[in-house]
Design a protein around this motif. Structure first.
Motif, short mmCIF file in Angstrom:
data_model
loop_
_atom_site.label_atom_id
_atom_site.label_comp_id
_atom_site.label_asym_id
_atom_site.label_seq_id
_atom_site.Cartn_x
_atom_site.Cartn_y
_atom_site.Cartn_z
N UNK A 1 12.58 -7.21 7.43
CA UNK A 1 13.11 -7.02 6.07
C UNK A 1 12.74 -5.67 5.48
N UNK A 2 11.79 -4.99 6.10
CA UNK A 2 11.40 -3.67 5.61
C UNK A 2 10.18 -3.16 6.34
N UNK A 3 9.74 -1.98 5.96
CA UNK A 3 8.52 -1.46 6.56
C UNK A 3 7.78 -0.56 5.58
N UNK A 4 6.47 -0.43 5.85
CA UNK A 4 5.59 0.46 5.09
C UNK A 4 4.74 1.25 6.07
N UNK A 5 4.15 2.32 5.57
CA UNK A 5 3.20 3.07 6.36
C UNK A 5 1.80 2.51 6.13
N UNK A 6 0.96 2.57 7.15
CA UNK A 6 -0.38 2.02 7.02
C UNK A 6 -1.25 2.82 6.07
N UNK A 7 -0.88 4.06 5.77
CA UNK A 7 -1.68 4.80 4.80
C UNK A 7 -1.15 4.64 3.38
N UNK A 8 -0.22 3.70 3.19
CA UNK A 8 0.24 3.40 1.83
C UNK A 8 -0.88 2.76 1.03
N UNK A 9 -0.95 2.98 -0.27
CA UNK A 9 -1.99 2.34 -1.08
C UNK A 9 -1.81 0.83 -1.10
N UNK A 10 -2.90 0.08 -1.33
CA UNK A 10 -2.83 -1.38 -1.31
C UNK A 10 -1.76 -1.95 -2.22
N UNK A 11 -1.55 -1.31 -3.37
CA UNK A 11 -0.54 -1.82 -4.29
C UNK A 11 0.85 -1.85 -3.67
N UNK A 12 1.15 -0.88 -2.80
CA UNK A 12 2.46 -0.86 -2.15
C UNK A 12 2.57 -2.00 -1.13
N UNK A 13 1.47 -2.29 -0.46
CA UNK A 13 1.47 -3.42 0.48
C UNK A 13 1.76 -4.72 -0.26
N UNK A 14 1.08 -4.94 -1.37
CA UNK A 14 1.28 -6.17 -2.14
C UNK A 14 2.70 -6.24 -2.70
N UNK A 15 3.19 -5.11 -3.20
CA UNK A 15 4.57 -5.07 -3.70
C UNK A 15 5.54 -5.36 -2.56
N UNK A 16 5.27 -4.81 -1.40
CA UNK A 16 6.15 -5.04 -0.26
C UNK A 16 6.21 -6.49 0.14
N UNK A 17 5.06 -7.15 0.17
CA UNK A 17 5.02 -8.57 0.52
C UNK A 17 5.82 -9.38 -0.48
N UNK A 18 5.60 -9.12 -1.76
CA UNK A 18 6.30 -9.89 -2.79
C UNK A 18 7.81 -9.61 -2.76
N UNK A 19 8.17 -8.36 -2.50
CA UNK A 19 9.58 -8.01 -2.43
C UNK A 19 10.27 -8.73 -1.29
#
Length: 214
Positions: A104-122
């Motif tokens: 459904x999407x991807x993030x970079x591992x150096x993204x801040x934690x807030x982006x990880x949480x936003x990504x999961x919820x999205x």
């Protein structure tokens, strides 16, 4: 009350899994349903635990994250699971294949934690975190920001912190590190927290760049 979003974390690096699970479990409305270190186990656990989202690494031993994603979310899967790929971009050339496999999407591992949480919820909400057609723009945007490998000696960690990081990167558990260094497990957890605070989710990459592990 609304049921929490249940997350399965799959990454072959123990420190990355620790970072993800710590960040996720600390948030209201999210909980870690399980964790594992390879794609085959992720597929098996997803079938038993029924998570809402799988946070998936790509490069792993055995069944890699792309094939695992295809089995979990690909076309024709009877009960697809939403997959969020989180990848070390400059070490991983397979993000397009992961998206085509059904992620459904991807993030970079150096993204801040807030982006990880936003990504999961999205992703859990059913929305795509990143549409495949805009992936190339993301590549161009981040390419200039990828840091070159550090020269040996350029480390923000203390000597003891470097030793803890080396043992974590070698796959030792907190209790095994405590025994090896003759310190308490609570002290190990403190070092892990400091390492994550200084290096984020790129800590294991840092360990390899520094020559702490080979």
């Amino acid at each position: 009350m609304t049921a929490p979003v249940r997350v399965l974390v799959c990454d072959d690096q123990a420190l990355i899994r620790t970072g993800f699970t710590t960040i996720i479990d600390a948030q209201p409305g999210l909980e870690v349903a399980g964790e594992c270190g390879d794609g085959r186990t992720a597929v098996d656990l997803a079938g038993r635990l029924r998570p809402d989202v799988v946070v998936m690494d790509v490069r792993m031993p055995g069944l890699d994250g792309i094939e695992a994603t295809r089995l979990l979310a690909g076309a024709g899967v009877a009960h697809p699971v939403k997959v969020l790929v989180v990848t070390t971009f400059n070490l991983d050339e397979y993000v397009y294949e992961a998206l085509r496999a059904g992620a459904s999407g991807f993030l970079l591992k150096d993204a801040p934690p807030g982006q990880l949480l936003h990504g999961i919820r999205t992703v859990a909400s059913g929305a795509a975190l990143l549409a495949p057609e805009v992936t190339r723009r993301l590549v161009g945007r981040f390419a200039a920001r990828i840091r070159p490998a550090e020269e040996p000696g350029e480390s923000p960690l203390t000597p003891r912190g470097r030793e803890v990081l080396r043992l974590i990167a070698e796959g030792l558990s907190n209790s095994e590190i405590a025994a090896a260094l003759v310190i308490s497990p609570e002290t190990v957890k403190t070092y892990v927290s400091r390492i994550l605070a200084k290096l984020g989710l790129q800590a294991v990459v840092h360990a390899y760049r520094q020559g702490l592990v080979s």
